[in-house]
Design a protein around this motif. Structure first.
Motif, short mmCIF file in Angstrom:
data_model
loop_
_atom_site.label_atom_id
_atom_site.label_comp_id
_atom_site.label_asym_id
_atom_site.label_seq_id
_atom_site.Cartn_x
_atom_site.Cartn_y
_atom_site.Cartn_z
N MET A 1 0.84 -1.17 0.00
CA MET A 1 0.00 0.00 0.00
C MET A 1 0.89 1.24 0.00
N LEU A 2 0.50 2.24 -0.74
CA LEU A 2 1.32 3.43 -0.90
C LEU A 2 1.02 4.52 0.12
N ALA A 3 -0.28 4.68 0.49
CA ALA A 3 -0.66 5.76 1.40
C ALA A 3 -1.95 5.40 2.11
N VAL A 4 -2.09 5.96 3.31
CA VAL A 4 -3.32 5.83 4.09
C VAL A 4 -3.69 7.23 4.55
N VAL A 5 -4.99 7.56 4.43
CA VAL A 5 -5.51 8.84 4.90
C VAL A 5 -6.62 8.53 5.89
N GLU A 6 -6.56 9.17 7.06
CA GLU A 6 -7.59 8.95 8.07
C GLU A 6 -8.04 10.27 8.67
N VAL A 7 -9.28 10.24 9.20
CA VAL A 7 -9.86 11.37 9.92
C VAL A 7 -10.23 10.87 11.30
N PRO A 8 -9.63 11.42 12.36
CA PRO A 8 -9.96 10.97 13.72
C PRO A 8 -11.42 11.27 14.06
N SER A 9 -12.03 10.37 14.83
CA SER A 9 -13.42 10.56 15.24
C SER A 9 -13.52 11.26 16.59
N GLU A 10 -12.38 11.39 17.28
CA GLU A 10 -12.37 12.10 18.55
C GLU A 10 -11.03 12.81 18.71
N PRO A 11 -10.97 13.86 19.55
CA PRO A 11 -9.71 14.61 19.71
C PRO A 11 -8.59 13.73 20.25
N LYS A 12 -7.39 13.96 19.74
CA LYS A 12 -6.17 13.25 20.19
C LYS A 12 -6.37 11.75 20.24
N ASP A 13 -7.00 11.22 19.21
CA ASP A 13 -7.34 9.79 19.13
C ASP A 13 -6.08 8.93 19.14
N GLU A 14 -5.90 8.15 20.19
CA GLU A 14 -4.71 7.30 20.33
C GLU A 14 -4.59 6.30 19.19
N LYS A 15 -5.73 5.81 18.69
CA LYS A 15 -5.69 4.84 17.60
C LYS A 15 -4.98 5.44 16.39
N ASP A 16 -5.33 6.65 16.01
CA ASP A 16 -4.74 7.27 14.83
C ASP A 16 -3.33 7.79 15.09
N TYR A 17 -3.12 8.45 16.22
CA TYR A 17 -1.86 9.14 16.48
C TYR A 17 -0.77 8.27 17.09
N VAL A 18 -1.11 7.09 17.61
CA VAL A 18 -0.09 6.23 18.22
C VAL A 18 -0.10 4.85 17.57
N ARG A 19 -1.16 4.12 17.76
CA ARG A 19 -1.19 2.73 17.28
C ARG A 19 -1.07 2.63 15.76
N ASN A 20 -1.81 3.46 15.02
CA ASN A 20 -1.73 3.36 13.56
C ASN A 20 -0.40 3.86 13.01
N THR A 81 -11.27 23.14 2.02
CA THR A 81 -12.68 22.79 2.20
C THR A 81 -12.90 21.71 3.25
N PHE A 82 -11.83 21.30 3.93
CA PHE A 82 -11.96 20.26 4.95
C PHE A 82 -12.81 20.79 6.11
N PRO A 83 -13.76 20.01 6.58
CA PRO A 83 -14.60 20.46 7.69
C PRO A 83 -13.85 20.40 9.03
N THR A 84 -14.29 21.24 9.95
CA THR A 84 -13.70 21.24 11.29
C THR A 84 -14.77 20.85 12.31
N ARG A 85 -14.32 20.45 13.49
CA ARG A 85 -15.22 20.09 14.58
C ARG A 85 -14.71 20.69 15.87
N ASP A 86 -15.61 21.00 16.75
CA ASP A 86 -15.28 21.51 18.07
C ASP A 86 -14.87 20.34 18.95
N ALA A 87 -13.70 20.40 19.56
CA ALA A 87 -13.21 19.31 20.40
C ALA A 87 -14.12 19.06 21.59
#
Length: 90
Positions: A1-20, A81-87
């Protein structure tokens, strides 16, 4: 695989920022991009090694994200155009 793009579902998501980060780098994914709607920042990681990525660049929403895949394809993403969310709302 060449690239992975993800959007966290919660602030400072450990799954995305550490484990993945550890998992994708260990498996040699060339680019791992996190588009974080809570911080309005894209984190682009490259140069994978056994414990993480050797290069990490943070790009604020509104700026262009550009990288070149191993296949030679140039990827350009307009983050304006990326949407933002309030933490606090997660």
């Amino acid at each position: 695989m060449l690239a992975v793009v993800e959007v966290p579902s919660e602030p400072k998501d450990e799954k995305d920022y550490v484990r993945n980060v550890q998992k994708y780098s260990r498996f040699g994914i060339d680019f791992y991009m996190i588009a974080d709607p809570f911080t309005a920042t894209v984190t682009l990681m490259s140069e994978p090694h056994a414990a993480g990525y050797g290069r990490v660049v943070e790009i604020p929403y509104g700026e262009q994200v550009t990288f070149t895949l191993a296949t030679g394809e140039r990827i350009e993403i307009d983050t304006g155009t990326f949407p933002t969310r309030d933490a606090g709302g997660a």
